[in-house]
Design an enzyme around this catalytic site. Structure first.
Site, mmCIF file in Angstrom:
data_model
loop_
_atom_site.group_PDB
_atom_site.id
_atom_site.type_symbol
_atom_site.label_atom_id
_atom_site.label_comp_id
_atom_site.label_asym_id
_atom_site.label_seq_id
_atom_site.Cartn_x
_atom_site.Cartn_y
_atom_site.Cartn_z
ATOM 1 N N THR A 37 160.032 -23.882 -50.323
ATOM 2 C CA THR A 37 159.458 -25.083 -50.932
ATOM 3 C C THR A 37 158.290 -25.562 -50.087
ATOM 4 O O THR A 37 158.431 -25.739 -48.878
ATOM 5 C CB THR A 37 160.559 -26.162 -51.002
ATOM 6 O OG1 THR A 37 161.519 -25.736 -51.960
ATOM 7 C CG2 THR A 37 160.002 -27.521 -51.392
ATOM 8 N N ALA A 68 161.501 -22.732 -54.819
ATOM 9 C CA ALA A 68 162.406 -23.313 -55.804
ATOM 10 C C ALA A 68 161.606 -24.061 -56.871
ATOM 11 O O ALA A 68 160.743 -24.881 -56.557
ATOM 12 C CB ALA A 68 163.376 -24.262 -55.108
ATOM 13 N N HIS A 187 169.059 -20.340 -58.128
ATOM 14 C CA HIS A 187 169.325 -21.031 -56.857
ATOM 15 C C HIS A 187 170.757 -21.580 -56.883
ATOM 16 O O HIS A 187 171.023 -22.622 -57.461
ATOM 17 C CB HIS A 187 168.320 -22.158 -56.665
ATOM 18 C CG HIS A 187 168.225 -22.676 -55.255
ATOM 19 N ND1 HIS A 187 169.248 -22.561 -54.339
ATOM 20 C CD2 HIS A 187 167.217 -23.298 -54.595
ATOM 21 C CE1 HIS A 187 168.873 -23.102 -53.190
ATOM 22 N NE2 HIS A 187 167.645 -23.555 -53.320
ATOM 23 N N HIS A 190 172.596 -24.113 -50.853
ATOM 24 C CA HIS A 190 172.034 -25.292 -50.171
ATOM 25 C C HIS A 190 172.369 -26.654 -50.759
ATOM 26 O O HIS A 190 171.570 -27.587 -50.654
ATOM 27 C CB HIS A 190 170.508 -25.152 -50.077
ATOM 28 C CG HIS A 190 170.080 -23.975 -49.242
ATOM 29 N ND1 HIS A 190 168.848 -23.387 -49.331
ATOM 30 C CD2 HIS A 190 170.749 -23.260 -48.314
ATOM 31 C CE1 HIS A 190 168.764 -22.372 -48.493
ATOM 32 N NE2 HIS A 190 169.912 -22.270 -47.867
ATOM 33 N N TYR A 192 172.626 -27.752 -53.836
ATOM 34 C CA TYR A 192 172.029 -28.177 -55.112
ATOM 35 C C TYR A 192 173.047 -28.012 -56.248
ATOM 36 O O TYR A 192 174.213 -27.719 -56.012
ATOM 37 C CB TYR A 192 170.708 -27.442 -55.341
ATOM 38 C CG TYR A 192 169.714 -27.791 -54.249
ATOM 39 C CD1 TYR A 192 169.296 -29.118 -54.070
ATOM 40 C CD2 TYR A 192 169.240 -26.827 -53.352
ATOM 41 C CE1 TYR A 192 168.425 -29.463 -53.046
ATOM 42 C CE2 TYR A 192 168.361 -27.176 -52.318
ATOM 43 C CZ TYR A 192 167.961 -28.491 -52.178
ATOM 44 O OH TYR A 192 167.113 -28.849 -51.157
ATOM 45 N N ARG A 239 170.989 -16.683 -55.363
ATOM 46 C CA ARG A 239 171.095 -17.022 -53.938
ATOM 47 C C ARG A 239 172.329 -17.900 -53.731
ATOM 48 O O ARG A 239 172.540 -18.866 -54.464
ATOM 49 C CB ARG A 239 169.851 -17.772 -53.472
ATOM 50 C CG ARG A 239 169.802 -17.865 -51.965
ATOM 51 C CD ARG A 239 168.492 -18.423 -51.459
ATOM 52 N NE ARG A 239 168.073 -17.684 -50.285
ATOM 53 C CZ ARG A 239 167.404 -18.229 -49.275
ATOM 54 N NH1 ARG A 239 167.052 -19.481 -49.293
ATOM 55 N NH2 ARG A 239 167.060 -17.487 -48.227
ATOM 56 N N ARG A 279 175.572 -18.414 -39.874
ATOM 57 C CA ARG A 279 175.046 -19.033 -38.646
ATOM 58 C C ARG A 279 174.039 -20.145 -38.913
ATOM 59 O O ARG A 279 173.656 -20.870 -37.996
ATOM 60 C CB ARG A 279 174.398 -17.963 -37.769
ATOM 61 C CG ARG A 279 173.168 -17.308 -38.393
ATOM 62 C CD ARG A 279 172.713 -16.128 -37.567
ATOM 63 N NE ARG A 279 171.608 -15.428 -38.221
ATOM 64 C CZ ARG A 279 171.154 -14.259 -37.806
ATOM 65 N NH1 ARG A 279 171.714 -13.664 -36.776
ATOM 66 N NH2 ARG A 279 170.145 -13.685 -38.423
ATOM 67 N N ALA A 307 169.645 -13.553 -45.377
ATOM 68 C CA ALA A 307 168.596 -14.455 -44.880
ATOM 69 C C ALA A 307 169.197 -15.400 -43.869
ATOM 70 O O ALA A 307 170.385 -15.717 -43.924
ATOM 71 C CB ALA A 307 168.010 -15.265 -46.029
ATOM 72 N N GLY A 308 168.328 -15.865 -42.986
ATOM 73 C CA GLY A 308 168.743 -16.935 -42.091
ATOM 74 C C GLY A 308 168.667 -16.558 -40.631
ATOM 75 O O GLY A 308 169.571 -15.901 -40.109
ATOM 76 N N GLY A 309 167.569 -16.947 -39.996
ATOM 77 C CA GLY A 309 167.438 -16.768 -38.555
ATOM 78 C C GLY A 309 167.113 -15.359 -38.117
ATOM 79 O O GLY A 309 167.293 -15.026 -36.946
#
Ligand SMILES: Cc1cc2nc3c(=O)[nH]c(=O)nc-3n(C[C@H](O)[C@H](O)[C@H](O)COP(=O)(O)O)c2cc1C
Length: 383
Positions: A37, A68, A187, A190, A192, A239, A279, A307-309
């Site tokens: 975003t 998104a 989506h 997170h 939503y 996702r 994580r 995904a993520g870090g």
């Protein structure tokens, strides 16, 4: 073939730079642009400056996820996020998609409804945001770590209203294909709307959309089914972030939830499942943890994206160890338009600047991150 001295030979030793066939899409590498975003779509309409932003990040055979994108006029909760429910919005996406395709990349649109992560100021006629629940969110620090977001008490959707929301996703998917996108990512992460149904901390319903795991997943799976019927399951990804606890949407048994969903998704034969690593304790904060996506990776039959870090090293490791088919990069790709090139050369990365993640400027912090060949004398290094 693959001789040690050729460029191809070098690439073959970098797992992220090996080709991958995702359904009908032939990808030349496994470095995915995560949905990001950027809040630069004034009045919810994608703008011409997004043409440069996305095409900078497009490579031949690369896979890009758009930010998104709202499915209806009740779907918004942030200023200047794009939509795909009107003709104007759909048409405005067209030149952006064309530019990405001109570079040879595959481009999916992430379709989104924020549910209760909103306030009356974002809603038509100042109405209450809609959700699985009427439980109000407490004010939250935004992902930029500075601003506080305020929310209005949501209105719990009546059972008979749910098919209309499912249909909004269906129409958004149809519009995405009309705009030229190769597919959509639903989506479901997170905190939503989909997660407000999935997670037992947020879902306190007593109808067929609440209570048991099966009931809590019903709405999200109805969306998957409707979107797959509309555009074909081979163009649909989702996702998920079962382990996350953003926006007061935690779950008491995330692994059971993740596994229930991957097994159910197998029945629809969708293209991919994109999961956020446990994580990630918030959208931008990584911590050590013992939980893993391995059971979901094992159970899901399609392409598995993580995904993520991730950085270059652990992305390569995830692919080499077959823990993922593709790895999505958020902040590093935001700050490094040529991320695949930099990973290929093991070149230093530009540092991302949080302060401009969500500012509305059409250039600064958006399309002005330098490419490798422009970085001579440039002194931004990774955090
Ligand atoms: C500026 C910004 C915007 C984001 N927007 C979205 C979004 O629109 N949709 C989404 O699913 N995740 C969004 N995320 C989460 C990212 O896709 C990604 O999962 C997260 O940044 C962790 O990956 P990273 O460590 O590679 O940055 C956003 C993250 C950031 C930093």
């Amino acid at each position: 073939m693959g001789s040690e001295t050729t460029e191809e030979g070098d690439k073959q030793r970098i797992p992220l730079l090996t080709p991958y066939k995702m359904g009908n899409f032939r990808l030349s590498h496994r470095i995915v642009l995560a949905p990001l975003t950027r809040q630069r779509s004034y009045n919810n309409v994608p703008q011409p400056h997004a043409i440069l932003y996305y095409s900078q990040r497009a490579t031949k055979g690369g896979f890009l996820l758009a930010e998104a994108t709202g499915v209806s006029d009740t779907a918004q909760g942030y200023a200047n996020t794009p939509g795909i429910w009107t003709k104007e919005q759909t048409d405005a996406w067209k030149p952006i998609v064309e530019a990405v395709h001109a570079k040879g990349a595959v481009f999916f649109c992430q379709i989104w409804h924020v549910g209760r992560v909103s306030n009356t100021g974002f809603q038509p006629n100042g109405q209450s945001p809609i959700s699985s629940t009427s439980k109000e969110l407490t004010p939250q620090l935004r992902a930029n770590g500075v601003d506080m977001a305020r929310f209005s008490p949501p209105r719990r959707l009546r059972t008979d209203e749910i098919p209309k929301i499912v249909n909004d996703f269906r129409i958004a998917a149809r519009n995405a294909i009309e705009a030229g996108f190769d597919g959509v990512e639903i989506h479901g992460a997170h905190g939503y709307l989909l997660e407000q149904f999935f997670k037992d901390q947020a879902n306190d319903r007593t109808d067929q959309y609440g209570g048991s795991l099966e009931n809590r997943c019903r709405f999200g799976l109805e969306v998957v089914e409707a979107v797959s019927d509309e555009i074909g399951a081979g163009r649909v990804g989702i996702r998920l972030s079962p382990f996350a606890n953003y926006m007061q949407s935690g779950d008491s048994n995330p692994e059971a939830l993740g596994l229930y969903l991957t097994e159910a998704l197998n029945k629809y034969g969708i293209l991919y499942c994109h999961m956020v690593e446990p994580r990630m304790i918030s959208v931008g904060v990584k911590s050590e943890c013992s939980e893993s996506l391995a059971p979901m990776r094992k159970s899901f039959k399609g392409t598995f994206i993580v995904a993520g870090g991730y950085d270059r090293e652990d992305g390569n490791k995830a692919v080499a160890e077959n823990r993922a088919d593709l790895v999505a990069y958020g902040r590093h790709f935001l700050a490094n338009p040529d991320l695949p090139k930099r990973f290929e050369l093991d070149a230093p990365l530009n540092k991302y600047e949080r302060e401009t993640f969500y500012t509305p400027d059409p250039v600064i912090g958006y399309t002005d991150y330098p490419f490798l060949e422009e970085t001579d004398g440039y002194r931004r290094e990774v955090e």
